[in-house]
Write a protein that holds these residues in place. Structure first.
Motif, PDB file in Angstrom:
ATOM      1  N   ILE A   1       0.478  -1.204  -0.396  1.00 35.41           N
ATOM      2  CA  ILE A   1      -0.199  -0.004  -0.272  1.00 35.41           C
ATOM      3  C   ILE A   1       0.923   1.721   0.145  1.00 35.41           C
ATOM      4  O   ILE A   1       1.083   2.334  -0.352  1.00 35.41           O
ATOM      5  N   ARG A   2       1.902   1.169   0.751  1.00 36.26           N
ATOM      6  CA  ARG A   2       2.914   2.372   1.220  1.00 36.26           C
ATOM      7  C   ARG A   2       3.908   2.551  -0.308  1.00 36.26           C
ATOM      8  O   ARG A   2       3.766   3.787  -0.731  1.00 36.26           O
ATOM      9  N   SER A   3       3.789   1.485  -0.704  1.00 37.03           N
ATOM     10  CA  SER A   3       4.590   1.709  -1.778  1.00 37.03           C
ATOM     11  C   SER A   3       4.407   2.384  -3.305  1.00 37.03           C
ATOM     12  O   SER A   3       4.565   2.832  -3.817  1.00 37.03           O
ATOM     13  N   VAL A   4       2.556   1.948  -3.727  1.00 39.10           N
ATOM     14  CA  VAL A   4       2.336   2.262  -5.159  1.00 39.10           C
ATOM     15  C   VAL A   4       1.476   3.653  -4.350  1.00 39.10           C
ATOM     16  O   VAL A   4       1.590   4.455  -5.476  1.00 39.10           O
ATOM     17  N   LEU A   5       0.819   3.569  -3.177  1.00 39.85           N
ATOM     18  CA  LEU A   5       0.676   5.331  -2.626  1.00 39.85           C
ATOM     19  C   LEU A   5       1.367   6.185  -2.868  1.00 39.85           C
ATOM     20  O   LEU A   5       1.496   7.231  -3.532  1.00 39.85           O
TER      21      LEU A   5
ATOM     22  N   VAL B   1       0.946   7.230  -7.295  1.00 44.66           N
ATOM     23  CA  VAL B   1      -0.270   8.252  -6.878  1.00 44.66           C
ATOM     24  C   VAL B   1       0.574   9.205  -6.149  1.00 44.66           C
ATOM     25  O   VAL B   1       0.366  10.316  -7.239  1.00 44.66           O
ATOM     26  N   GLY B   2       1.851   9.271  -5.376  1.00 48.33           N
ATOM     27  CA  GLY B   2       2.320  10.522  -5.124  1.00 48.33           C
ATOM     28  C   GLY B   2       3.005  11.212  -6.359  1.00 48.33           C
ATOM     29  O   GLY B   2       3.235  11.970  -6.526  1.00 48.33           O
ATOM     30  N   VAL B   3       3.714  10.358  -6.883  1.00 52.51           N
ATOM     31  CA  VAL B   3       4.067  10.565  -8.010  1.00 52.51           C
ATOM     32  C   VAL B   3       3.142  11.051  -9.442  1.00 52.51           C
ATOM     33  O   VAL B   3       3.557  12.205 -10.089  1.00 52.51           O
ATOM     34  N   ALA B   4       2.254  10.616  -9.495  1.00 54.76           N
ATOM     35  CA  ALA B   4       0.917  11.169 -10.120  1.00 54.76           C
ATOM     36  C   ALA B   4       0.681  12.611  -9.872  1.00 54.76           C
ATOM     37  O   ALA B   4       0.368  13.385 -10.222  1.00 54.76           O
TER      38      ALA B   4
ATOM     39  N   ARG C   1      11.336   2.178  -1.938  1.00 54.15           N
ATOM     40  CA  ARG C   1      10.592   2.497   0.222  1.00 54.15           C
ATOM     41  C   ARG C   1      10.210   1.101   0.239  1.00 54.15           C
ATOM     42  O   ARG C   1       9.953   0.656   1.845  1.00 54.15           O
ATOM     43  N   GLY C   2       9.138   0.171  -1.147  1.00 58.83           N
ATOM     44  CA  GLY C   2       8.292  -0.795  -0.496  1.00 58.83           C
ATOM     45  C   GLY C   2       8.713  -1.537  -1.065  1.00 58.83           C
ATOM     46  O   GLY C   2       9.872  -1.938  -0.782  1.00 58.83           O
ATOM     47  N   VAL C   3       7.862  -1.984  -2.400  1.00 58.83           N
ATOM     48  CA  VAL C   3       8.292  -3.156  -3.059  1.00 58.83           C
ATOM     49  C   VAL C   3       7.790  -3.119  -4.681  1.00 58.83           C
ATOM     50  O   VAL C   3       7.540  -1.883  -4.730  1.00 58.83           O
ATOM     51  N   ASP C   4       8.242  -4.036  -5.226  1.00 58.48           N
ATOM     52  CA  ASP C   4       8.549  -3.178  -6.645  1.00 58.48           C
ATOM     53  C   ASP C   4       7.573  -4.449  -7.527  1.00 58.48           C
ATOM     54  O   ASP C   4       7.135  -5.412  -7.937  1.00 58.48           O
ATOM     55  N   VAL C   5       6.262  -2.939  -8.485  1.00 63.62           N
ATOM     56  CA  VAL C   5       5.233  -3.476  -8.781  1.00 63.62           C
ATOM     57  C   VAL C   5       5.292  -3.448  -9.762  1.00 63.62           C
ATOM     58  O   VAL C   5       5.811  -2.534 -10.805  1.00 63.62           O
ATOM     59  N   PRO C   6       4.867  -4.766 -11.191  1.00 63.60           N
ATOM     60  CA  PRO C   6       5.477  -4.561 -12.223  1.00 63.60           C
ATOM     61  C   PRO C   6       4.205  -3.750 -13.371  1.00 63.60           C
ATOM     62  O   PRO C   6       2.786  -3.211 -12.049  1.00 63.60           O
ATOM     63  N   MET C   7       3.920  -2.789 -14.068  1.00 65.38           N
ATOM     64  CA  MET C   7       3.300  -1.389 -14.370  1.00 65.38           C
ATOM     65  C   MET C   7       2.094  -1.902 -14.933  1.00 65.38           C
ATOM     66  O   MET C   7       1.365  -1.355 -15.253  1.00 65.38           O
ATOM     67  N   PRO C   8       2.276  -2.936 -15.571  1.00 71.44           N
ATOM     68  CA  PRO C   8       1.253  -3.109 -16.894  1.00 71.44           C
ATOM     69  C   PRO C   8      -0.229  -3.891 -15.560  1.00 71.44           C
ATOM     70  O   PRO C   8      -1.039  -3.932 -15.502  1.00 71.44           O
TER      71      PRO C   8
END
Length: 375
Positions: free
Chosen positions: A218-222, A226-229, A309-316
């Motif tokens: 959650i922290r990584s994706v957010l 979202v943060g970068v966007a 800082r979190g986990v690496d999730v593929p962009m697709p």
């Protein structure tokens, strides 16, 4: 005697089946009514829980600064989040409203003057000639241009109205979710204890590892998506507002949506640069181009910093989650879908790796036992 016993057993079986069917039917009916009641609150509560998990470290740091007042710290974090959402929305809405009001005044006055395109427009590869002819048509004979493109204009205005309505609804949902997140953060320990009990009952001994992985995802994706966007759209939007690009607010919102969906911001930045290049002077065009391109390309170094800082999730995975979430729940689903799908992806990988490691450990132990037996 055997026949009577069989009849009794058959009758008892039928009675049990009927009784079970009635109980199951009543349970399904109760669950259906319950779902209908809580359905409007599912997305705000889920989004509030995600925000609470992401912002809990910030709340704890603020709590220490406030002398251990968790309630005050969580309230301040929620209010700051609401302000961050409301202020840009008011600015964007004001920009769109001013543009619509100005257009209405110009149409009512009948003094419509559209500057003609320069030769630079015609020199744009592929679309230059077509764009030049359409622009020139509206500049020289706007009535004919409106009549010719009336269906497209109506569709465009309808799309804008739909986007604005959806944005307002999403803003209200965000505010509600932030308020819920504030409540979750204020009582994080109690809620965490209750969820831990449910998780252990559901998942088993791996519950704590799963919970830690979900929080990290959650922290990584957010932060990383979202943060970068938000940062990208803020940089690009600021450039548009400073250089007074028409419909800057709407373009900023569209940039935010594209960035969350992991599509390049240059899809919007490039046409705007062409517009500024064709209407402005050399110095202002150069400054705007550098500013907008810097915002459009900033994700190349922001994502590694924040997602690291979190986990690496593929962009697709993020792309599918964002688009699917937006189709399911509007703008708020754009955020929620990416996070939920990323969580499932990480949990699936964790489950695969965990089972593989367990099997390898058991295989290793069995080999050692066989070798000991031979010795």
């Amino acid at each position: 005697m055997d026949r009577q016993t069989e009849q009794r057993q058959s009758k008892l079986f039928v009675n049990n089946m009927v009784e079970s069917a009635i109980r199951i039917g009543l349970l399904v009916l109760l669950l259906s009514f319950t779902y209908d009641i809580i359905k409007p609150f599912i997305i705000p509560v889920l989004w509030g829980a995600i925000i609470a998990v992401a912002l809990l470290p910030v709340t704890k740091k603020l709590e220490r600064s406030l002398g251990g007042k968790r309630g005050l710290a969580s309230t301040l974090v929620a209010l700051i989040g609401i302000s961050i959402l409301v202020i840009p929305f008011v600015l964007v809405s004001g920009s769109i409203y001013d543009g619509v009001a100005h257009t209405t005044e110009v149409l009512q006055s009948g003094e419509i003057k559209i500057p003609g395109p320069t030769n630079k427009i015609a020199e744009i590869p592929i679309i230059g000639d077509k764009l030049y002819s359409i622009w020139n048509l509206f500049a020289t004979n706007i009535e004919k241009g409106i009549q010719q493109f009336l269906p497209e204009i109506k569709g465009f205005l309808g799309t804008i109205a739909s986007i604005l309505g959806g944005a307002l609804t999403s803003l209200i949902m965000f505010i509600i979710s932030l308020a819920i997140a504030g409540g979750f953060m204020a009582h994080a320990e109690k809620i965490s204890g209750a969820l831990e009990t449910v998780a252990v009952r559901t998942v088993g001994k791996k519950a704590e590892q799963w919970a830690n992985l979900m929080a990290a995802t959650i922290r990584s994706v957010l932060l990383g998506v979202v943060g970068v966007a938000f940062i990208q759209s803020a940089i690009i939007g600021a450039a548009m507002f400073v250089f007074k690009v028409p419909a800057a607010g709407l373009l900023t919102l569209a940039t935010l949506i594209l960035c969350i969906a992991q599509l390049p911001a240059l899809l919007i930045v490039a046409p705007v640069i062409f517009y500024v290049y064709s209407t402005g002077d050399g110095t202002s065009t150069t400054i705007f181009t550098i500013w907008a391109l810097a915002g459009g390309l900033s994700d190349n170094f922001l994502k590694p910093m924040l997602m690291g800082r979190g986990v690496d999730v593929p962009m697709p995975i993020i792309l599918i989650g964002a688009i699917g979430g937006m189709l399911f729940a509007g703008i708020i689903g754009l955020f929620l879908g990416a996070i939920v799908l990323a969580i499932w992806y990480e949990l699936f990988l964790f489950w695969i790796n965990y089972e593989t490691q367990s099997e390898l450990t058991e295989l290793k132990q069995s080999k050692e036992e066989v070798e000991d037996y031979r010795i």
